[in-house]
Write a protein that holds these residues in place. Structure first.
Motif, mmCIF file in Angstrom:
data_model
loop_
_atom_site.group_PDB
_atom_site.id
_atom_site.type_symbol
_atom_site.label_atom_id
_atom_site.label_comp_id
_atom_site.label_asym_id
_atom_site.label_seq_id
_atom_site.Cartn_x
_atom_site.Cartn_y
_atom_site.Cartn_z
ATOM 1 N N PRO B 148 5.221 54.278 26.016
ATOM 2 C CA PRO B 148 4.916 55.587 26.602
ATOM 3 C C PRO B 148 4.670 56.661 25.538
ATOM 4 O O PRO B 148 4.035 57.673 25.837
ATOM 5 C CB PRO B 148 6.177 55.911 27.411
ATOM 6 N N ILE B 149 5.128 56.419 24.315
ATOM 7 C CA ILE B 149 4.883 57.420 23.268
ATOM 8 C C ILE B 149 3.380 57.514 22.999
ATOM 9 O O ILE B 149 2.791 58.578 22.989
ATOM 10 C CB ILE B 149 5.624 57.045 21.953
ATOM 11 N N ALA B 150 2.756 56.347 22.814
ATOM 12 C CA ALA B 150 1.327 56.337 22.493
ATOM 13 C C ALA B 150 0.458 56.475 23.734
ATOM 14 O O ALA B 150 -0.627 57.040 23.673
ATOM 15 C CB ALA B 150 0.973 55.037 21.774
ATOM 16 N N ARG B 151 0.929 55.968 24.868
ATOM 17 C CA ARG B 151 0.009 55.803 25.989
ATOM 18 C C ARG B 151 0.227 56.765 27.146
ATOM 19 O O ARG B 151 -0.592 56.812 28.079
ATOM 20 C CB ARG B 151 0.055 54.353 26.470
ATOM 21 N N CYS B 152 1.309 57.499 27.128
ATOM 22 C CA CYS B 152 1.491 58.542 28.147
ATOM 23 C C CYS B 152 0.949 59.830 27.539
ATOM 24 O O CYS B 152 1.269 60.152 26.401
ATOM 25 C CB CYS B 152 2.971 58.691 28.498
ATOM 26 N N SER B 153 0.142 60.556 28.293
ATOM 27 C CA SER B 153 -0.469 61.775 27.755
ATOM 28 C C SER B 153 0.581 62.786 27.315
ATOM 29 O O SER B 153 0.318 63.642 26.474
ATOM 30 C CB SER B 153 -1.385 62.408 28.801
ATOM 31 N N LYS B 154 1.768 62.703 27.922
ATOM 32 C CA LYS B 154 2.830 63.651 27.547
ATOM 33 C C LYS B 154 3.925 62.959 26.739
ATOM 34 O O LYS B 154 4.950 63.572 26.448
ATOM 35 C CB LYS B 154 3.433 64.279 28.809
ATOM 36 N N SER B 155 3.738 61.697 26.432
ATOM 37 C CA SER B 155 4.730 60.908 25.671
ATOM 38 C C SER B 155 6.120 61.007 26.286
ATOM 39 O O SER B 155 7.123 61.023 25.566
ATOM 40 C CB SER B 155 4.785 61.363 24.202
ATOM 41 N N ILE B 156 6.209 61.068 27.599
ATOM 42 C CA ILE B 156 7.543 61.232 28.192
ATOM 43 C C ILE B 156 8.288 59.897 28.276
ATOM 44 O O ILE B 156 7.687 58.843 28.438
ATOM 45 C CB ILE B 156 7.510 61.936 29.570
ATOM 46 N N LEU B 157 9.595 59.995 28.125
ATOM 47 C CA LEU B 157 10.434 58.793 28.066
ATOM 48 C C LEU B 157 10.985 58.375 29.429
ATOM 49 O O LEU B 157 11.471 57.262 29.591
ATOM 50 C CB LEU B 157 11.608 59.023 27.113
ATOM 51 N N ASN B 158 10.982 59.269 30.384
ATOM 52 C CA ASN B 158 11.505 58.934 31.706
ATOM 53 C C ASN B 158 10.482 59.350 32.765
ATOM 54 O O ASN B 158 10.622 60.372 33.409
ATOM 55 C CB ASN B 158 12.863 59.609 31.946
ATOM 56 N N GLY B 159 9.443 58.581 32.862
ATOM 57 C CA GLY B 159 8.348 58.948 33.753
ATOM 58 C C GLY B 159 8.431 58.209 35.077
ATOM 59 O O GLY B 159 9.407 57.518 35.334
ATOM 60 N N PRO B 160 7.411 58.353 35.914
ATOM 61 C CA PRO B 160 6.236 59.181 35.636
ATOM 62 C C PRO B 160 6.496 60.656 35.918
ATOM 63 O O PRO B 160 7.491 60.998 36.562
ATOM 64 C CB PRO B 160 5.194 58.634 36.617
ATOM 65 N N CYS B 161 5.574 61.479 35.430
ATOM 66 C CA CYS B 161 5.666 62.897 35.756
ATOM 67 C C CYS B 161 5.069 63.088 37.152
ATOM 68 O O CYS B 161 4.565 62.141 37.760
ATOM 69 C CB CYS B 161 4.915 63.730 34.724
#
Ligand code: SF4
Lengths: 172, 230
Positions: B148-161
């Motif tokens: 999720p660091i590289a591939r989530c647009s917000k780099s969030i650790l507990n997603g989804p947003c």
């Protein structure tokens, strides 16, 4: 790839009188090369401006082939391969189509203009189609004017040699 | 691999201003594979620069060379002789190559021809996609191998947003929501319960903190030959 375009230099107004374009054609031996041969045996008239480089398949082409030909003094370049779906190596002509498209972008970026490069498809039995492609390309380049790389009319033999150098570079 | 793209020709030409001779230097590793800076791309860029110079009526002597890697001294040194005869080296390596060639070759200017983009995989013919953020402490054991660091647009650790819609990211419908991918993966593995564990804030001191990263292996260190010969 990041790319930008530079407006191609318009040489059509300043073309020297009697300008004869130098065109290099990369032809697949199974179709366009045989078609060119056939055009000859059919005694079809076609533009003498075209110099042919025979390839095993247009899938062998690489953008550097085209760039080298232009560097060497070609005013126009075309690739002629088999009809889509009829490549002896399944999709060599489709690869060539993509590479021609890519190289058009490179030529736009340099400022030579992607319009000086084209891809044609034909079968071995279509001598007239080869003649038409040669004539169409010659007319297109005649109206665009000489390649902006040099002011003097092109030296056909030098352009052909440069095209062959490009083939060698790509094979190295 | 490190994925890069060539800079626009105008920008490259501008950065070479004042140079009368240049060595276009390729790298035979990552950027060869992602078709940005290998031997072929060196040939193409050198040709484009020669044509530009000719059109502009400027003098530019262009040499070409490609070494196996620009991030290893023994290969970079192979550029020394040719490079020193030139006003500059135009590196088609990634940013590491540019920095390291500058450091090793000392006397010659090294100019970048590429924009280094990301660490990625070759996901389709001619397509490269980011898969790792190089954050220094890998957490994908908790997200079943999906970063999720590289591939989530917000780099969030507990997603989804709240912006995740039908499997796509609110930033761009072309982007898959990585937290949807993580959910689906965990579901298929029967490990959905793991998602209830809250990931603690990440320790960024292992990543972009404290200056340039350095790592070493003592068993690969240079042998102190002075001592050994005594
Ligand atoms: S929609 Fe998904 S990928 Fe996009 S920012 Fe939210 S969690 Fe991240």
């Amino acid at each position: 790839m990041m790319s930008d375009e530079r407006e191609a230099i318009d040489t059509s107004e300043t073309a020297p009188a009697g300008f004869e374009p130098v065109i290099v054609a990369f032809c697949c031996q199974y179709c366009a090369y045989a078609a060119a041969d056939l055009a000859g045996s059919m005694r079809l008239q076609y533009s003498p401006n075209v110099r042919v480089v025979r390839l095993l398949c247009t899938g062998k082409t690489d953008p550097i082939f085209f760039l080298k030909a232009f560097e060497g003094g070609a005013d126009g370049v075309f690739v002629a391969g088999c009809m889509e779906g009829n490549c002896h190596f399944v999709e060599g002509n489709l690869r060539a189509k993509q590479r021609v498209q890519h190289a058009k972008g490179l030529l736009d970026e340099v400022g030579i203009g992607g319009g000086r490069l084209e891809m044609y498809n034909m079968s071995a039995g279509e001598g007239a189609k080869f003649a038409a492609a040669a004539d169409e390309m010659t007319e297109r380049i005649r109206s665009l004017g000489p390649s902006p790389l040099r002011p003097e009319p092109g030296d056909a033999e030098a352009a052909l040699q440069a095209a062959l150098d490009g083939v060698e570079v790509a094979q190295a | 691999m490190i994925v890069a793209e060539r800079k626009p020709l105008d920008e490259i030409q501008q950065s070479l201003e004042g140079c009368k001779s240049v060595l276009v230097a390729g790298c035979g590793t990552c950027v060869t594979v992602c078709m940005a800076g290998g031997e072929k791309e060196v040939g193409v860029l050198a040709s484009m620069l020669r044509m530009r110079a000719k059109m502009d009526g400027t003098e530019l002597d262009i040499r070409e060379a490609t070494v196996q890697r620009q991030c290893d001294r023994e290969y970079v040194e192979q550029l020394a002789e040719l490079g020193e005869e030139c006003d500059a080296i135009l590196s088609m390596g990634c940013g590491v190559g540019v920095n390291y060639a500058t450091e090793v070759l000392k006397t010659v200017r090294v100019i970048p021809a590429l924009n280094t983009r990301f660490y990625g995989a070759n996901v389709d013919e001619g397509v490269w996609s980011e898969r790792c953020g190089g954050c220094g402490e890998c957490i994908v054991a908790s997200t079943e191998g999906i970063c999720p660091i590289a591939r989530c647009s917000k780099s969030i650790l507990n997603g989804p947003c709240g912006g995740s819609q039908d499997g796509t990211c609110e930033v761009d419908p072309e982007i898959a929501c990585v937290w949807q991918l993580i959910y689906d993966r965990m579901d298929s593995l029967g490990r959905l319960d793991k998602l209830e564990e809250i990931l603690a804030p990440k320790d960024w001191s292992k990543g972009r903190d404290g200056g340039p990263g350095t790592t070493s292996r003592e068993d690969a260190a240079a042998i102190d030959r002075g001592e050994a010969s005594e």
